[in-house]
Enzyme design. Structure first.
Site, short mmCIF file in Angstrom:
data_model
loop_
_atom_site.label_atom_id
_atom_site.label_comp_id
_atom_site.label_asym_id
_atom_site.label_seq_id
_atom_site.Cartn_x
_atom_site.Cartn_y
_atom_site.Cartn_z
N ASP A 58 -9.65 12.64 7.33
CA ASP A 58 -10.17 11.54 6.02
C ASP A 58 -11.62 11.03 6.63
O ASP A 58 -12.21 11.38 7.42
CB ASP A 58 -9.19 10.14 6.37
CG ASP A 58 -8.78 9.90 7.83
OD1 ASP A 58 -9.42 10.31 8.86
OD2 ASP A 58 -7.74 9.30 8.13
N ASP A 64 1.33 0.07 11.49
CA ASP A 64 2.15 -0.21 10.33
C ASP A 64 2.78 0.95 9.96
O ASP A 64 3.37 1.29 8.76
CB ASP A 64 1.28 -0.89 9.15
CG ASP A 64 0.20 0.14 8.63
OD1 ASP A 64 -0.21 1.10 9.20
OD2 ASP A 64 -0.51 -0.24 7.74
N HIS A 114 1.07 4.12 9.16
CA HIS A 114 0.25 5.21 8.09
C HIS A 114 -0.30 6.29 9.09
O HIS A 114 -0.23 6.13 10.21
CB HIS A 114 -1.09 4.45 7.72
CG HIS A 114 -2.03 3.85 8.61
ND1 HIS A 114 -2.58 2.51 8.91
CD2 HIS A 114 -2.86 4.84 9.44
CE1 HIS A 114 -3.55 2.46 9.82
NE2 HIS A 114 -3.80 3.86 9.98
N GLU A 125 -1.68 4.63 3.36
CA GLU A 125 -1.11 3.28 3.56
C GLU A 125 0.42 3.25 2.98
O GLU A 125 1.00 4.23 2.40
CB GLU A 125 -2.01 2.54 2.95
CG GLU A 125 -3.47 2.46 3.51
CD GLU A 125 -3.42 1.63 4.89
OE1 GLU A 125 -2.68 1.62 5.72
OE2 GLU A 125 -4.59 1.32 5.13
C1 F6R Z 1 -7.91 8.58 11.38
C2 F6R Z 1 -6.51 8.39 11.00
C3 F6R Z 1 -5.77 7.25 11.30
C4 F6R Z 1 -5.38 6.85 12.79
C5 F6R Z 1 -4.50 5.58 12.94
C6 F6R Z 1 -4.37 5.14 14.44
O1 F6R Z 1 -8.34 9.68 11.13
O2 F6R Z 1 -5.95 9.29 10.52
O3 F6R Z 1 -4.28 7.63 10.89
O4 F6R Z 1 -4.91 7.87 13.54
O5 F6R Z 1 -5.16 4.62 12.09
O6 F6R Z 1 -5.55 4.90 14.81
P1 F6R Z 1 -6.04 4.76 16.36
O7 F6R Z 1 -5.84 6.15 17.02
O8 F6R Z 1 -7.24 4.30 16.44
O9 F6R Z 1 -4.77 3.74 17.02
#
Ligand code: F6R
Length: 260
Positions: A67, A136, A138, A143
C-alpha cells in the site's frame, strides 16, 4: 487451517521468517516478496539484513509493497516509497528497479490501482506475502467492510487507523486520509501468506482472524480462504486464541521437511 506458530519474541519471529525467505531465495534467486510497512515486519527485515551480511544475495529478488498513502510526496520520510526504501531496499541490497510501490500521487491516483494490478500480473504475482494486522483487523489498508474480492484501489482510512499511524507523523492532521492498497482479492493471489502480530493490542484481531467467522467485517479473516498461511505471533498476540494448545502441538510435531 492457518498454521499458527507461537514464538517467544518478535526477534524470534523475524529470525524464523527470514530464514525461510533466505532458503527460498537460495533455491530461486528471482523470488518475489510482498512487503508490508508499519512496525510489525521490521524484525523480519532486520533478520534478512543479517542474512545478507552472512552472504545471502537478494539482488534478484522482486518486491511488491501492499500500500501507499495518497498525497504524500514519494520523498516524504513516511511515504511507503521512503519506508520500503529505508527498511527493505537499501539494507537488503535489492535492485530499486525491482521494488514496486503503488502510486499515491494525487494527479495520477485514479488509475493507480489498475496499473498496480497490471504490474503484478505482468510479473507473475507474489511468492510470499508478509502481512501485519491492524488492531481492528485490517490487512494492507483494507478497512472493515472491504470486499473479500477487492483489488488494488483507493480506500479511505478509518480514524482508528489514522490514529494508530499518527505515531509516525508529527500530528494526526498530517496522516493522510486516503491510500492505495492491494485488495483482499489481490493479497489472496500470493502463493504463501505470512501474517505476523506482536503484543496484547493485536490479540483480539488475531483471534478473530484465525478462529472467527470469515467476514468482510474482519478483513484479516480472509486468511482462512487461502491454502497456505502461516501466522507467527508472540505469546501476547496469541493470548486470546482458543486453540493455542493445539497449534503448539502441531508445530512441535511438525516434520522438518515441511518448512514454514
Ligand atoms: C502496512 C499495512 C498495515 C499494517 C497494520 C499494522 O503496509 O499493510 O496493514 O500492517 O496497520 O501496523 P503495525 O505493524 O505498525 O502495527
Amino acid at each position: 487451517m492457518a498454521e499458527v506458530v507461537i514464538v517467544d519474541s518478535a526477534d524470534a519471529a523475524g529470525d524464523l521468517v527470514a530464514a525461510h525467505i533466505a532458503a527460498k531465495v537460495a533455491e530461486r534467486a528471482d523470488y518475489t516478496l510482498g512487503v508490508a510497512t508499519g512496525s510489525t515486519p521490521l524484525p523480519v527485515y532486520q533478520a534478512l539484513a543479517r542474512q545478507r551480511e552472512a552472504g545471502v544475495d537478494f539482488s534478484r529478488l522482486t518486491a511488491f509493497a501492499l500500500d501507499e498513502y495518497v498525497g504524500l510526496d514519494e520523498a516524504h520520510p513516511e511515504s511507503y516509497h521512503s519506508v520500503i526504501d529505508r527498511e527493505v531496499t537499501v539494507p537488503l541490497g535489492l535492485d530499486p528497479a525491482r521494488v514496486h510501490v503503488p502510486d499515491g500521487t494525487e494527479a495520477t491516483v485514479a488509475t493507480a490501482g489498475d496499473r498496480y494490478e497490471a504490474a503484478l500480473e505482468a510479473h507473475g504475482g507474489v511468492d510470499l506475502q508478509l502481512l501485519g494486522i491492524g488492531s481492528d483487523g485490517h490487512v494492507g489498508f483494507n478497512e472493515q467492510g472491504s470486499s473479500l474480492a477487492s483489488l488494488t484501489r483507493i480506500k479511505t482510512l478509518t480514524q482508528r487507523t489514522r490514529e494508530d499511524n499518527a505515531r509516525f507523523f508529527d500530528s494526526l492532521d498530517q496522516v493522510p486520509t486516503h491510500c492505495v492498497t492491494q485488495g483482499i482479492g489481490t493479497i489472496l493471489r500470493a502463493g504463501h501468506l505470512v501474517l505476523l502480530a506482536f503484543g496484547e493490542g493485536k490479540a483480539d484481531a488475531v483471534a478473530k482472524a484465525v478462529e472467527g467467522p470469515v467476514s468482510a467485517s474482519m478483513p484479516a479473516s480472509c486468511i482462512q480462504l487461502h491454502r497456505h498461511v502461516t501466522v507467527v505471533v508472540d505469546e501476547a498476540a496469541a493470548s486470546r486464541l482458543e486453540r493455542s494448545d493445539y497449534y503448539r502441538w502441531v508445530y512441535d510435531n511438525k516434520p522438518a521437511w515441511q518448512g514454514l
